[in-house]
Design a protein around this motif. Structure first.
Motif, PDB file in Angstrom:
ATOM      1  N   ASP A 217       0.816  -1.204   0.000  1.00 61.89           N
ATOM      2  CA  ASP A 217       0.000   0.000   0.000  1.00 61.89           C
ATOM      3  C   ASP A 217       0.859   1.268   0.000  1.00 61.89           C
ATOM      4  N   GLY A 218       1.910   1.247  -0.807  1.00 59.07           N
ATOM      5  CA  GLY A 218       2.748   2.421  -0.968  1.00 59.07           C
ATOM      6  C   GLY A 218       3.791   2.635   0.107  1.00 59.07           C
ATOM      7  N   VAL A 219       3.918   1.683   1.043  1.00 58.40           N
ATOM      8  CA  VAL A 219       4.865   1.832   2.151  1.00 58.40           C
ATOM      9  C   VAL A 219       5.824   0.646   2.171  1.00 58.40           C
ATOM     10  N   ALA A 220       7.120   0.934   2.355  1.00 54.23           N
ATOM     11  CA  ALA A 220       8.136  -0.112   2.486  1.00 54.23           C
ATOM     12  C   ALA A 220       8.414  -0.350   3.964  1.00 54.23           C
ATOM     13  N   TYR A 221       8.303  -1.592   4.382  1.00 57.13           N
ATOM     14  CA  TYR A 221       8.550  -1.988   5.764  1.00 57.13           C
ATOM     15  C   TYR A 221       9.846  -2.791   5.829  1.00 57.13           C
ATOM     16  N   PHE A 222      10.509  -2.750   6.977  1.00 56.19           N
ATOM     17  CA  PHE A 222      11.751  -3.494   7.134  1.00 56.19           C
ATOM     18  C   PHE A 222      11.803  -4.142   8.510  1.00 56.19           C
ATOM     19  N   ALA A 223      12.629  -5.173   8.613  1.00 53.40           N
ATOM     20  CA  ALA A 223      13.018  -5.745   9.900  1.00 53.40           C
ATOM     21  C   ALA A 223      14.529  -5.610  10.024  1.00 53.40           C
ATOM     22  N   ALA A 272      -6.527  -3.297   7.710  1.00 52.07           N
ATOM     23  CA  ALA A 272      -7.916  -2.858   7.888  1.00 52.07           C
ATOM     24  C   ALA A 272      -7.979  -1.788   8.971  1.00 52.07           C
ATOM     25  N   ASN A 273      -8.780  -0.758   8.713  1.00 48.60           N
ATOM     26  CA  ASN A 273      -9.022   0.308   9.694  1.00 48.60           C
ATOM     27  C   ASN A 273      -7.715   0.939  10.200  1.00 48.60           C
ATOM     28  N   GLY A 274      -6.775   1.094   9.274  1.00 51.40           N
ATOM     29  CA  GLY A 274      -5.526   1.735   9.625  1.00 51.40           C
ATOM     30  C   GLY A 274      -4.581   0.891  10.441  1.00 51.40           C
ATOM     31  N   ARG A 275      -4.870  -0.407  10.557  1.00 59.74           N
ATOM     32  CA  ARG A 275      -4.024  -1.310  11.315  1.00 59.74           C
ATOM     33  C   ARG A 275      -3.509  -2.413  10.400  1.00 59.74           C
ATOM     34  N   LEU A 276      -2.216  -2.724  10.517  1.00 60.39           N
ATOM     35  CA  LEU A 276      -1.600  -3.731   9.671  1.00 60.39           C
ATOM     36  C   LEU A 276      -1.097  -4.896  10.516  1.00 60.39           C
ATOM     37  N   PHE A 294       5.788 -15.377  14.791  1.00 63.91           N
ATOM     38  CA  PHE A 294       5.137 -14.359  15.613  1.00 63.91           C
ATOM     39  C   PHE A 294       4.159 -13.528  14.772  1.00 63.91           C
ATOM     40  N   ARG A 295       3.278 -12.825  15.485  1.00 68.82           N
ATOM     41  CA  ARG A 295       2.359 -11.880  14.840  1.00 68.82           C
ATOM     42  C   ARG A 295       2.208 -10.656  15.732  1.00 68.82           C
ATOM     43  N   THR A 296       2.126  -9.484  15.093  1.00 70.72           N
ATOM     44  CA  THR A 296       1.807  -8.249  15.796  1.00 70.72           C
ATOM     45  C   THR A 296       0.914  -7.405  14.896  1.00 70.72           C
ATOM     46  N   THR A 297       0.346  -6.360  15.443  1.00 71.30           N
ATOM     47  CA  THR A 297      -0.474  -5.424  14.669  1.00 71.30           C
ATOM     48  C   THR A 297      -0.011  -4.010  14.971  1.00 71.30           C
ATOM     49  N   LEU A 298       0.270  -3.272  13.904  1.00 70.96           N
ATOM     50  CA  LEU A 298       0.790  -1.921  14.036  1.00 70.96           C
ATOM     51  C   LEU A 298      -0.087  -0.936  13.293  1.00 70.96           C
ATOM     52  N   SER A 299       0.045   0.312  13.661  1.00 72.26           N
ATOM     53  CA  SER A 299      -0.635   1.371  12.939  1.00 72.26           C
ATOM     54  C   SER A 299       0.010   1.526  11.578  1.00 72.26           C
ATOM     55  N   ALA A 300      -0.779   1.398  10.506  1.00 76.35           N
ATOM     56  CA  ALA A 300      -0.247   1.525   9.145  1.00 76.35           C
ATOM     57  C   ALA A 300       0.049   2.997   8.871  1.00 76.35           C
ATOM     58  N   ARG A 301       1.201   3.256   8.229  1.00 79.18           N
ATOM     59  CA  ARG A 301       1.626   4.645   7.973  1.00 79.18           C
ATOM     60  C   ARG A 301       1.890   4.844   6.495  1.00 79.18           C
TER      61      ARG A 301
END
Length: 301
Positions: A217-223, A272-276, A294-301
């Motif tokens: 969705d237009g955002v690059a995520y990293f670990a 969904a609803n701004g949460r990824l 593992f799983r977590t949920t973060l605010s999508a930015r």
């Protein structure tokens, strides 16, 4: 790292797998890449000759061979000869690329994997990435590719700066030229390679270094992981791992941390609803211990 909350990470399962129905279970001990598909994940481990199907829920994984032969059971000998697959790149068209680190001459073999429309196994073809790694090795100190993803018209590779040079970098390659190379030869002139060093902070005085990423969705995520030492080969003490975003033209932004775990692969879940929803696989650095999902949920930015 100060002031960053320790986001709640839910342990979903310990990863074990077998080669066929009825075969003995074994730990998937060096999880290094994830791709989310309906009903589960495809995963790579840096010390296997298989791609592993990881189902949702409590079931064990199932291996699908991508390289011939068997690896030594002895941990030291196994480390010397493993392919070191470090990322699983989803091309978005039903194909995955199992991508090696390139940190040693023998760590340049990967595979192009074809899946069915529902994400099931179809076939795999071994790929020699040495010509591409030779090009990158001339441009990057202590080459060690740990993550990769497609971002629009480019392939993005994440260079892990855990060597003496501490060279964390974002490597941008023209996707069309990379895909052409999968069928033949990579040419430096057509790849249009751009390398941008990425500053990452320290955790308890230990530098963070890239371990994987994805684009959504237009955002690059990293670990990234804080691992003591300055070797791209030897394992060190794990302080913990972080997940964050890579804003274009700006410094990486850390969103979450997980203490005591070495996150090697991440994949997106529901947005969904701004949460990824984000899934992560760890590397146990011990052949007798299974990796963790593992799983977590973060605010999508």
């Amino acid at each position: 790292m100060k002031g960053l909350p320790a986001t709640r990470w839910e342990l979903l399962k310990l990863l074990r797998w077998r080669t066929s129905a009825g075969a003995p279970l074994r730990p998937l001990s060096a999880g290094s890449g994830l791709a989310r598909v309906p009903g589960g994940f495809w995963g790579v481990a840096d010390d296997l000759n298989h791609l592993v199907w990881i189902p949702d829920g409590k079931g064990a994984g199932r291996g699908h061979r991508i390289f011939p032969g068997e690896l030594p059971q002895d941990a030291v000998r196994r480390k010397r000869v493993k392919k070191d697959l470090e990322s699983l790149i989803d091309l978005g068209d039903g194909r995955l690329v199992a991508f090696p680190s390139g940190s040693k001459d023998r760590r340049c073999r990967g595979a192009l994997v074809r899946l069915s429309p529902s994400g099931e196994w179809k076939s795999a073809r071994e790929i020699n990435f040495r010509p591409l790694m030779n090009i990158l090795d001339d441009m990057i100190p202590e080459l060690n590719i740990e993550g990769g993803f497609v971002r629009r018209r480019h392939l993005i590779l994440l260079q892990r700066g855990n060597g003496k040079a501490r060279f964390n970098a974002i490597v941008k390659i023209r996707l069309a030229a990379f895909m052409k190379g999968l069928k033949g030869v990579w040419r430096r002139s057509s790849l249009h390679i751009n390398i941008a060093q990425a500053p990452l902070p320290r955790w308890d005085h230990v530098p963070l270094s890239f371990s994987d990423g994805f684009f959504l969705d237009g955002v690059a995520y990293f670990a990234a992981t804080a691992e003591a030492g300055n070797s791209t080969y030897a394992d060190g003490k794990i302080i913990g791992s972080v997940v964050g975003i890579l804003p274009k033209g700006r410094k990486p932004v850390i969103l979450s941390r997980l203490a005591g775990e070495k996150i090697e692969g991440i994949a997106p879940g529901k947005l969904a609803n701004g949460r990824l929803e984000i899934f992560a696989v760890t590397d146990a650095d011990d052949p007798k211990k299974p990796s963790r999902l593992f799983r977590t949920t973060l605010s999508a930015r």
